[in-house]
Design a protein around this motif. Structure first.
Motif, PDB file in Angstrom:
ATOM      1  N   ARG A  10      15.305 -11.066   1.681  1.00  0.00           N
ATOM      2  CA  ARG A  10      14.280 -10.138   2.178  1.00  0.00           C
ATOM      3  C   ARG A  10      13.111 -10.912   2.790  1.00  0.00           C
ATOM      4  O   ARG A  10      12.619 -10.560   3.856  1.00  0.00           O
ATOM      5  CB  ARG A  10      13.797  -9.252   1.032  1.00  0.00           C
ATOM      6  N   ASP A  43       8.118  -8.179  -4.949  1.00  0.00           N
ATOM      7  CA  ASP A  43       8.664  -7.007  -4.252  1.00  0.00           C
ATOM      8  C   ASP A  43       7.582  -6.026  -3.826  1.00  0.00           C
ATOM      9  O   ASP A  43       7.646  -5.467  -2.729  1.00  0.00           O
ATOM     10  CB  ASP A  43       9.700  -6.290  -5.124  1.00  0.00           C
ATOM     11  N   ALA A  44       6.588  -5.799  -4.667  1.00  0.00           N
ATOM     12  CA  ALA A  44       5.514  -4.851  -4.334  1.00  0.00           C
ATOM     13  C   ALA A  44       4.732  -5.316  -3.099  1.00  0.00           C
ATOM     14  O   ALA A  44       4.427  -4.514  -2.213  1.00  0.00           O
ATOM     15  CB  ALA A  44       4.584  -4.657  -5.524  1.00  0.00           C
ATOM     16  N   ASP A  47       6.820  -4.906  -0.058  1.00  0.00           N
ATOM     17  CA  ASP A  47       6.803  -3.495   0.352  1.00  0.00           C
ATOM     18  C   ASP A  47       5.577  -3.211   1.215  1.00  0.00           C
ATOM     19  O   ASP A  47       5.666  -2.519   2.239  1.00  0.00           O
ATOM     20  CB  ASP A  47       6.774  -2.562  -0.857  1.00  0.00           C
ATOM     21  N   ARG A  48       4.436  -3.734   0.810  1.00  0.00           N
ATOM     22  CA  ARG A  48       3.194  -3.515   1.559  1.00  0.00           C
ATOM     23  C   ARG A  48       3.272  -4.178   2.932  1.00  0.00           C
ATOM     24  O   ARG A  48       2.853  -3.594   3.939  1.00  0.00           O
ATOM     25  CB  ARG A  48       2.007  -4.047   0.768  1.00  0.00           C
ATOM     26  N   GLU A  50       6.042  -4.871   4.596  1.00  0.00           N
ATOM     27  CA  GLU A  50       7.034  -4.146   5.383  1.00  0.00           C
ATOM     28  C   GLU A  50       6.457  -2.847   5.942  1.00  0.00           C
ATOM     29  O   GLU A  50       6.706  -2.496   7.103  1.00  0.00           O
ATOM     30  CB  GLU A  50       8.262  -3.865   4.527  1.00  0.00           C
ATOM     31  N   ALA A  51       5.669  -2.145   5.139  1.00  0.00           N
ATOM     32  CA  ALA A  51       5.042  -0.909   5.618  1.00  0.00           C
ATOM     33  C   ALA A  51       4.128  -1.201   6.807  1.00  0.00           C
ATOM     34  O   ALA A  51       4.145  -0.466   7.805  1.00  0.00           O
ATOM     35  CB  ALA A  51       4.262  -0.235   4.490  1.00  0.00           C
ATOM     36  N   ASN A  54       6.083  -1.961   9.932  1.00  0.00           N
ATOM     37  CA  ASN A  54       6.752  -0.803  10.521  1.00  0.00           C
ATOM     38  C   ASN A  54       5.865  -0.077  11.540  1.00  0.00           C
ATOM     39  O   ASN A  54       6.343   0.792  12.264  1.00  0.00           O
ATOM     40  CB  ASN A  54       7.220   0.164   9.444  1.00  0.00           C
ATOM     41  N   ASP A  75      -2.390   0.881   4.631  1.00  0.00           N
ATOM     42  CA  ASP A  75      -2.898   0.151   3.457  1.00  0.00           C
ATOM     43  C   ASP A  75      -4.001  -0.794   3.943  1.00  0.00           C
ATOM     44  O   ASP A  75      -3.744  -1.899   4.378  1.00  0.00           O
ATOM     45  CB  ASP A  75      -1.735  -0.617   2.821  1.00  0.00           C
TER      46      ASP A  75
END
Length: 92
Positions: A10, A43-44, A47-48, A50-51, A54, A75
């Motif tokens: 990832r 991972d958290a 995630d941030r 990746e957001a 996007n 965020d």
């Protein structure tokens, strides 16, 4: 695959995406940011990242350059990490 391998893949995928955004300006913002930080992200945090990744490049660049306020769904705390990292790089 083991869990550690999953996060390694990832991270590698996100680093690649950061350097191949479609606009050179965002490559030069997100690429160095990922190179410097992504290996320490859990991972958290991934995630941030990746957001944020996007989002489309034109508005994202305006937010990073502080030319426009990001919309409420963004965020802002994580965006500020990217902005601070970028500013530190251009001040060197």
């Amino acid at each position: 695959m083991a869990a550690g391998e999953d996060i390694a893949i990832r991270r590698k995928r996100l680093r690649y995406r950061a350097w191949h955004r479609g606009t050179k300006e965002m490559d030069l913002v997100l690429g160095p940011f990922c190179d410097a930080h992504v290996e320490r992200f859990d991972d958290a945090m991934l995630d941030r990242l990746e957001a944020l990744m996007n989002e489309e490049d034109p508005p994202l660049l305006k937010w990073v350059m502080q030319q426009e306020e990001p919309p409420p769904h963004v965020d802002r705390a994580f965006l500020e990490l990217v902005v601070s990292d970028h500013q530190a790089r251009i001040e060197r």
